[in-house]
Scaffold this active site. Sequence first.
Site, PDB file in Angstrom:
ATOM      1  N   GLY A  10      26.447 -54.074  17.729  1.00 27.52           N
ATOM      2  CA  GLY A  10      25.080 -54.527  17.964  1.00 27.52           C
ATOM      3  C   GLY A  10      24.701 -55.680  17.058  1.00 27.52           C
ATOM      4  O   GLY A  10      24.797 -55.569  15.831  1.00 27.52           O
ATOM      5  N   GLY A  12      21.655 -57.289  16.708  1.00 24.45           N
ATOM      6  CA  GLY A  12      20.218 -57.522  16.572  1.00 24.45           C
ATOM      7  C   GLY A  12      19.850 -57.766  15.119  1.00 24.45           C
ATOM      8  O   GLY A  12      20.663 -58.222  14.315  1.00 24.45           O
ATOM      9  N   PHE A  13      18.606 -57.434  14.752  1.00 22.00           N
ATOM     10  CA  PHE A  13      18.145 -57.670  13.379  1.00 22.00           C
ATOM     11  C   PHE A  13      19.056 -56.991  12.363  1.00 22.00           C
ATOM     12  O   PHE A  13      19.465 -57.603  11.379  1.00 22.00           O
ATOM     13  CB  PHE A  13      16.716 -57.140  13.204  1.00 22.00           C
ATOM     14  CG  PHE A  13      15.666 -57.960  13.901  1.00 22.00           C
ATOM     15  CD1 PHE A  13      15.398 -59.262  13.508  1.00 22.00           C
ATOM     16  CD2 PHE A  13      14.932 -57.436  14.952  1.00 22.00           C
ATOM     17  CE1 PHE A  13      14.426 -60.021  14.141  1.00 22.00           C
ATOM     18  CE2 PHE A  13      13.960 -58.178  15.593  1.00 22.00           C
ATOM     19  CZ  PHE A  13      13.708 -59.480  15.185  1.00 22.00           C
ATOM     20  N   GLU A 170       0.201 -58.476  23.903  1.00 18.94           N
ATOM     21  CA  GLU A 170       0.547 -59.896  23.868  1.00 18.94           C
ATOM     22  C   GLU A 170       0.774 -60.465  25.260  1.00 18.94           C
ATOM     23  O   GLU A 170       0.314 -61.573  25.582  1.00 18.94           O
ATOM     24  CB  GLU A 170       1.781 -60.095  22.966  1.00 18.94           C
ATOM     25  CG  GLU A 170       1.432 -59.916  21.497  1.00 18.94           C
ATOM     26  CD  GLU A 170       2.624 -59.739  20.565  1.00 18.94           C
ATOM     27  OE1 GLU A 170       2.399 -59.552  19.361  1.00 18.94           O
ATOM     28  OE2 GLU A 170       3.770 -59.769  21.059  1.00 18.94           O
ATOM     29  N   ASP A 300      16.527 -49.213  15.027  1.00 17.25           N
ATOM     30  CA  ASP A 300      15.894 -48.394  16.064  1.00 17.25           C
ATOM     31  C   ASP A 300      16.730 -47.192  16.486  1.00 17.25           C
ATOM     32  O   ASP A 300      16.195 -46.186  16.946  1.00 17.25           O
ATOM     33  CB  ASP A 300      15.620 -49.238  17.314  1.00 17.25           C
ATOM     34  CG  ASP A 300      14.519 -50.250  17.090  1.00 17.25           C
ATOM     35  OD1 ASP A 300      13.900 -50.228  16.013  1.00 17.25           O
ATOM     36  OD2 ASP A 300      14.273 -51.078  17.986  1.00 17.25           O
ATOM     37  N   ALA A 318      11.176 -54.339  13.467  1.00 20.38           N
ATOM     38  CA  ALA A 318      12.212 -55.221  12.929  1.00 20.38           C
ATOM     39  C   ALA A 318      12.398 -55.059  11.422  1.00 20.38           C
ATOM     40  O   ALA A 318      13.533 -55.079  10.924  1.00 20.38           O
ATOM     41  CB  ALA A 318      11.875 -56.673  13.263  1.00 20.38           C
ATOM     42  N   GLN A 319      11.285 -54.898  10.674  1.00 18.40           N
ATOM     43  CA  GLN A 319      11.397 -54.832   9.223  1.00 18.40           C
ATOM     44  C   GLN A 319      12.211 -53.633   8.745  1.00 18.40           C
ATOM     45  O   GLN A 319      12.939 -53.725   7.744  1.00 18.40           O
ATOM     46  CB  GLN A 319      10.000 -54.805   8.588  1.00 18.40           C
ATOM     47  CG  GLN A 319       9.433 -56.176   8.292  1.00 18.40           C
ATOM     48  CD  GLN A 319      10.324 -56.988   7.358  1.00 18.40           C
ATOM     49  OE1 GLN A 319      10.856 -56.492   6.373  1.00 18.40           O
ATOM     50  NE2 GLN A 319      10.497 -58.257   7.682  1.00 18.40           N
TER      51      GLN A 319
END
Length: 425
Positions: A10, A12-13, A170, A300, A318-319
């Site tokens: 993975g 991602g972040f 959003e 996550d 994300a953090q």
Amino acid sequence: MDRKKILIIGGGFAGVNLAEKLADKPGFEITLVDKNNYNFFPPLIYQVATGYLETSSICYPYRLLFRGKKNFRYRLGELEEIFPAEKKVMLSTGEVSYDYLVIATGCVTNYFGIKSIEENAIPMKTVSDALSMRNTLLERLEMASRETDPEQCKRLLTVVVAGGGPTGVEISGMFAEMKKNIIAKDYPELKGAGGEIYLVDGLNAVLTPMSEKSQQYTYKKLTEMGVKIKLNTMVTEFKDDAVQFKNGESIPTKNLIWAAGVTAIIFKGLPQEAYGRGKRLIVDAYNRLVGFDDIFALGDTSLMTADPNFPEGHPQVAQVAIQQADNLAENFLEGFQKGTPKPFSYHDKGSMAIIGKNKAVAEFPKPKMFFSGFIAWAMWLFIHLLSLINYRNRISTLYNWTTAYFTKDMALRFIVRTKPKNTEE
């Protein structure tokens, strides 16, 4: 020197941050696996979906990102099965062995088992989802522009957004601005055709993880922008061009944007007891999978209850992923080798959500501060701009945002579909 093979699933972040921290460090051989050959920035997916940003503004190729890192390798593929006893995994593209396995696969859209929603709703989780959504909505605008039946036209123009979290807020705000500033100009034939924007959620407020101030401000501003908000309203079906709710109400529409939830992924080869709530992998204070010495989970996809400040697990933001990757990198480099690994402790840096032009909310826990309006909007733009992975992404995004701000328009309204290859050729 015997180098430890760290296999990261993975990009991602969490996965990219861990790889960056260990790249070019002696004693390690890093392999990053992802089903895409690029990293992308999920918080701005909705802006690609609505034509405000190009795909390249939020994406960057892994091979280019890690070019020159001698201990790094990238592999395209999806994780199919883990063989813990043999210290190897089976990917869709072959077999890879490891000394340490790090699972950072994030989450996928959760349809809560409702088949009609899975089949008919528009998800917004990946870059492919965003491009598909842009194509679909633009095509439906074109269909509406030539539709002679007023009711059918209204169904094509009405949008229901399910999920009152930051993503739902959003994109609802973005649709409201598009309706006012763009659709009215580009589609004069749709004047007076109707079509509403609904934001629905099963809870009693929007932005439930944030403060009451943020919730009230957001509700007020979205309502002023023309978004119809329906709270305490559960979606149960989406079929026959109508969104059905648990209370018996329905909204005629062809467009249901699903931003109502996520779930982690279950992998073959790990025992059932390894998974907790939301299919998240249960980990200890060091992000190590409970019952294993050489398998870790980040972000996550992990569920840690050892952090005293978050006994029910950390929020899927994300953090958390970034900070867990930092902590695990430190432990790989020093803590595990010395027998003094550092337990993870999450430092909440605050939350924010953008609603529309010059409208946003931002709050920070230490010191406790709340901002709304233009200041929060500017903060959101600045932080998201800096969070993009490369200076090229930042320049491209800043240019698009600046243009959109002054022109109240976006120029990326392209319907682009790939044509399936003719297998007979």
